[in-house]
Every structure is written in structure tokens, then in C-alpha cells.
Design a protein around this motif. Structure first.
Motif, PDB file in Angstrom:
ATOM      1  N   LEU A  49       0.733  -1.150  -0.012  1.00 20.55           N
ATOM      2  CA  LEU A  49      -0.073  -0.075   0.051  1.00 20.55           C
ATOM      3  C   LEU A  49       0.908   1.254  -0.146  1.00 20.55           C
ATOM      4  CD1 LEU A  49      -2.993  -0.889   2.303  1.00 20.55           C
ATOM      5  CD2 LEU A  49      -2.882  -1.023  -0.114  1.00 20.55           C
ATOM      6  N   GLU A  50       1.947   1.253   0.615  1.00 23.24           N
ATOM      7  CA  GLU A  50       2.912   2.388   0.551  1.00 23.24           C
ATOM      8  C   GLU A  50       3.506   2.715  -0.977  1.00 23.24           C
ATOM      9  OE1 GLU A  50       3.355   4.681   2.656  1.00 23.24           O
ATOM     10  OE2 GLU A  50       2.735   3.637   4.551  1.00 23.24           O
ATOM     11  N   GLY A  51       3.543   1.474  -1.650  1.00 22.49           N
ATOM     12  CA  GLY A  51       3.878   1.729  -3.038  1.00 22.49           C
ATOM     13  C   GLY A  51       2.612   2.098  -3.774  1.00 22.49           C
ATOM     14  N   THR A  60      -6.227   8.727   0.325  1.00 27.13           N
ATOM     15  CA  THR A  60      -6.703   8.060  -0.942  1.00 27.13           C
ATOM     16  C   THR A  60      -6.468   6.619  -0.786  1.00 27.13           C
ATOM     17  OG1 THR A  60      -6.158   9.926  -2.140  1.00 27.13           O
ATOM     18  CG2 THR A  60      -6.443   7.904  -3.332  1.00 27.13           C
ATOM     19  N   ILE A  61      -5.368   6.207  -0.252  1.00 31.68           N
ATOM     20  CA  ILE A  61      -5.095   4.541   0.015  1.00 31.68           C
ATOM     21  C   ILE A  61      -6.192   4.079   1.124  1.00 31.68           C
ATOM     22  CG2 ILE A  61      -3.492   2.970   0.186  1.00 31.68           C
ATOM     23  CD1 ILE A  61      -3.037   4.411  -2.304  1.00 31.68           C
ATOM     24  N   LEU A  62      -5.969   4.809   2.084  1.00 36.52           N
ATOM     25  CA  LEU A  62      -6.602   4.349   3.437  1.00 36.52           C
ATOM     26  C   LEU A  62      -8.104   4.091   3.176  1.00 36.52           C
ATOM     27  CD1 LEU A  62      -5.645   3.831   6.144  1.00 36.52           C
ATOM     28  CD2 LEU A  62      -6.278   6.238   6.989  1.00 36.52           C
ATOM     29  N   ARG A  63      -8.786   5.073   2.455  1.00 39.58           N
ATOM     30  CA  ARG A  63     -10.169   4.875   2.071  1.00 39.58           C
ATOM     31  C   ARG A  63     -10.495   3.701   1.192  1.00 39.58           C
ATOM     32  NH1 ARG A  63     -11.071  11.354   1.734  1.00 39.58           N
ATOM     33  NH2 ARG A  63     -11.737  11.776   4.019  1.00 39.58           N
ATOM     34  N   ARG A  64      -9.536   3.131   0.315  1.00 43.70           N
ATOM     35  CA  ARG A  64      -9.721   2.200  -0.375  1.00 43.70           C
ATOM     36  C   ARG A  64      -9.022   0.864  -0.019  1.00 43.70           C
ATOM     37  NH1 ARG A  64      -9.331   6.807  -3.527  1.00 43.70           N
ATOM     38  NH2 ARG A  64     -10.458   6.681  -5.707  1.00 43.70           N
ATOM     39  N   ARG A  65      -8.420   0.911   1.087  1.00 50.81           N
ATOM     40  CA  ARG A  65      -8.019  -0.295   1.618  1.00 50.81           C
ATOM     41  C   ARG A  65      -8.872  -1.500   1.713  1.00 50.81           C
ATOM     42  NH1 ARG A  65      -4.597  -0.055   7.075  1.00 50.81           N
ATOM     43  NH2 ARG A  65      -6.436   0.496   8.198  1.00 50.81           N
ATOM     44  N   PRO A  66     -10.094  -1.487   2.186  1.00 46.22           N
ATOM     45  CA  PRO A  66     -11.008  -2.386   2.020  1.00 46.22           C
ATOM     46  C   PRO A  66     -11.117  -3.016   0.781  1.00 46.22           C
ATOM     47  CG  PRO A  66     -12.160  -0.915   3.494  1.00 46.22           C
ATOM     48  CD  PRO A  66     -10.821  -0.078   2.792  1.00 46.22           C
ATOM     49  N   ALA A  67     -11.008  -2.476  -0.222  1.00 44.76           N
ATOM     50  CA  ALA A  67     -11.203  -2.964  -1.625  1.00 44.76           C
ATOM     51  C   ALA A  67      -9.802  -3.603  -2.020  1.00 44.76           C
ATOM     52  CB  ALA A  67     -11.442  -1.861  -2.589  1.00 44.76           C
ATOM     53  N   PHE A  68      -8.596  -2.928  -1.614  1.00 43.41           N
ATOM     54  CA  PHE A  68      -7.393  -3.701  -1.949  1.00 43.41           C
ATOM     55  C   PHE A  68      -7.189  -4.920  -1.231  1.00 43.41           C
ATOM     56  CE2 PHE A  68      -5.488   0.811  -2.844  1.00 43.41           C
ATOM     57  CZ  PHE A  68      -5.170   0.387  -3.938  1.00 43.41           C
ATOM     58  N   ARG A  69      -7.728  -5.078  -0.061  1.00 48.35           N
ATOM     59  CA  ARG A  69      -7.736  -6.150   0.732  1.00 48.35           C
ATOM     60  C   ARG A  69      -8.674  -7.254   0.023  1.00 48.35           C
ATOM     61  NH1 ARG A  69      -8.095  -4.094   7.162  1.00 48.35           N
ATOM     62  NH2 ARG A  69      -5.640  -3.819   7.181  1.00 48.35           N
ATOM     63  N   GLU A  70      -9.740  -6.974  -0.301  1.00 47.64           N
ATOM     64  CA  GLU A  70     -10.802  -7.844  -1.150  1.00 47.64           C
ATOM     65  C   GLU A  70      -9.851  -8.343  -2.503  1.00 47.64           C
ATOM     66  OE1 GLU A  70     -14.629  -7.674  -3.868  1.00 47.64           O
ATOM     67  OE2 GLU A  70     -14.535  -6.456  -2.121  1.00 47.64           O
ATOM     68  N   VAL A  71      -9.200  -7.586  -3.326  1.00 45.41           N
ATOM     69  CA  VAL A  71      -8.782  -7.831  -4.594  1.00 45.41           C
ATOM     70  C   VAL A  71      -7.518  -8.611  -4.457  1.00 45.41           C
ATOM     71  CG1 VAL A  71      -9.964  -6.080  -5.747  1.00 45.41           C
ATOM     72  CG2 VAL A  71      -7.832  -5.743  -5.220  1.00 45.41           C
ATOM     73  N   LEU A  92      -7.136  -3.687 -13.316  1.00 44.21           N
ATOM     74  CA  LEU A  92      -7.086  -2.295 -14.061  1.00 44.21           C
ATOM     75  C   LEU A  92      -8.632  -1.888 -14.508  1.00 44.21           C
ATOM     76  CD1 LEU A  92      -4.013  -2.861 -16.558  1.00 44.21           C
ATOM     77  CD2 LEU A  92      -4.124  -1.344 -14.762  1.00 44.21           C
ATOM     78  N   GLY A  93      -9.360  -2.555 -14.557  1.00 44.80           N
ATOM     79  CA  GLY A  93     -10.803  -2.364 -14.585  1.00 44.80           C
ATOM     80  C   GLY A  93     -11.407  -1.762 -13.408  1.00 44.80           C
ATOM     81  N   ASP A  94     -11.030  -1.940 -12.211  1.00 44.61           N
ATOM     82  CA  ASP A  94     -11.700  -1.925 -10.966  1.00 44.61           C
ATOM     83  C   ASP A  94     -11.598  -0.665 -10.418  1.00 44.61           C
ATOM     84  OD1 ASP A  94     -12.460  -2.323  -8.154  1.00 44.61           O
ATOM     85  OD2 ASP A  94     -12.122  -4.190  -8.263  1.00 44.61           O
ATOM     86  N   ALA A  95     -12.545   0.411 -10.475  1.00 52.39           N
ATOM     87  CA  ALA A  95     -12.265   1.634 -10.012  1.00 52.39           C
ATOM     88  C   ALA A  95     -12.321   1.875  -8.531  1.00 52.39           C
ATOM     89  CB  ALA A  95     -13.601   2.533 -10.447  1.00 52.39           C
ATOM     90  N   ARG A  96     -12.386   0.681  -7.715  1.00 49.35           N
ATOM     91  CA  ARG A  96     -12.432   0.794  -6.340  1.00 49.35           C
ATOM     92  C   ARG A  96     -10.821   0.853  -5.870  1.00 49.35           C
ATOM     93  NH1 ARG A  96     -14.774  -4.033  -4.025  1.00 49.35           N
ATOM     94  NH2 ARG A  96     -13.515  -4.988  -5.839  1.00 49.35           N
ATOM     95  N   ILE A  97      -9.960   0.549  -6.558  1.00 44.18           N
ATOM     96  CA  ILE A  97      -8.471   0.687  -6.134  1.00 44.18           C
ATOM     97  C   ILE A  97      -7.825   1.501  -6.975  1.00 44.18           C
ATOM     98  CG2 ILE A  97      -8.588  -1.723  -5.658  1.00 44.18           C
ATOM     99  CD1 ILE A  97      -6.870  -2.535  -8.017  1.00 44.18           C
TER     100      ILE A  97
END
Length: 198
Positions: A49-51, A60-71, A92-97
Motif C-alpha cells: 500500500l505504501e507503494g 486516498t489509499i486508506l479509504r480504498r484499503r477494504p477494496a485492496f484487501r478484497e482484490v 485495471l478495470g476495478d475503479a475501487r482501487i
């Protein structure tokens, strides 16, 4: 107008100014940032996530973290390492990340590099911990963006095949995982009490 360095909250606690004005940031500041982390899965997540954060704000990352964890399968390195080009295209097609090919591919490569380590990720990262601060920083102007330790960690991880692990990113990782404590003196989370000269 710049935010204040320290803020007294409605709960009576003084905290670093950056963590005082957004509920998600406040929770992150109070519960995670600067807390020593030794769980390999959560450490790997933070590396990735730091990357992803490079060039963006952390919120921006923090608010998307649940989606990052899912994908990314809750950052299970074995499952991520098995991902292929079709997974990259799907993400690349997933707007949540953050839809950045290089960062997505780096996450997969970093999982493979983690599997190849000859020691736990926790042991490797913490081997670059600097000596604890004698006194806390009093302003964020005193907090560096890069240190000799973060530069050395970056070099070591790159040698081992990791990507998006530059020295600035690695210092942010050190802050996030408690390898360093950059809570300002006066913040209730600072591990070193603020000594006031008399």
C-alpha cells in the motif's frame, strides 16, 4: 492555511495535527500509525500500500484499503504470487482501487519476492530499525523524508526483487509500522515523553 502541528481533540487528547480533522485519519493515527507491527501479512500489506501511495495522499489509499484487501486476497502472498496477466487486466478495470499497471504488477512481484525470502519479512524489515529517538520531534519540519536506514532498506529490498520500494516510501513504511516513532512531542501517542526545559 497550514494545519497546526498539534491539536487538542474533543476527547481531551492532543494528537498530531494531520490526524485530527478526518475521522478515518484520526482512527489510523490513534490505532495504527507508529504502532510496532510484527505480523508478516500486515507488514506485506503496508509494503504494497505504501507503494500504491507513491504520488498520492495516504487518505486516498486508506479509504480504498477494504477494496485492496478484497482484490488482493487479504494480502495472502501465496495467492497474490499466483496471479497472472488476466488478473492484472481485471484489476485495471476495478475503479475501487488505484488502477496503475506498474503498481499492480509490483504487488504480484513483491509477493513472489516475499516467498523467496530466507527469513521472515518482519525480521528483515526490523533489522533496519534505527536506534530509538532520545527525544520526540517537536515539529514535522524535524521529521525526515529519507534516512540512511530507509535508503539501506530500499536497496536491500530492490536487491531481493521488490518494486516500488524507494527510500521515501520505505521511510513512510517505517513510520506506519512503528519501526520509527514520529508522533510529535505532546501527542498522546508519542512513545518518548516531551521533556520541557526549565
Amino acid at each position: 492555511m497550514p494545519r497546526p502541528e498539534l491539536v487538542l481533540g474533543d476527547d481531551g487528547l492532543t494528537r498530531c495535527g494531520w490526524g485530527a480533522f478526518d475521522s478515518e485519519y484520526r482512527r489510523y493515527h490513534d490505532e495504527e500509525w507508529g504502532t510496532p507491527q510484527h505480523d508478516d501479512v500486515r507488514l506485506f500489506e503496508k509494503v504494497c500500500l505504501e507503494g500504491f501511495q507513491a504520488g498520492l495522499s495516504w487518505i486516498t489509499i486508506l479509504r480504498r484499503r477494504p477494496a485492496f484487501r478484497e482484490v488482493f486476497h487479504d494480502f495472502d502472498v501465496e495467492r497474490i504470487a499466483a496471479m497472472d496477466e488476466s488478473d492484472v487486466e481485471r484489476l485495471l478495470g476495478d475503479a475501487r482501487i488505484i488502477r496503475h499497471r506498474g503498481k499492480i504488477e509490483a504487488t504480484i512481484q513483491n509477493a513472489r519476492a516475499t516467498i523467496a525470502l530466507d527469513q521472515p519479512l518482519d525480521e528483515l524489515l526490523w533489522s533496519f530499525a534505527p536506534p530509538p529517538r532520545a527525544t520526540p520531534p517537536t515539529t514535522f519540519a524535524e521529521v525526515p523524508a529519507i534516512t540512511p536506514e530507509s535508503a539501506a532498506l530500499s536497496k536491500e529490498l530492490r536487491k531481493r526483487g521488490y518494486r516500488f520500494v524507494g527510500p521515501t516510501t520505505m521511510y513512510a513504511l517505517m513510520q506506519a509500522t512503528g519501526i520509527v516513532d514520529d508522533h510529535l512531542g505532546g501527542c498522546f501517542r508519542a512513545s518518548v515523553p516531551l521533556v520541557v526545559a526549565r
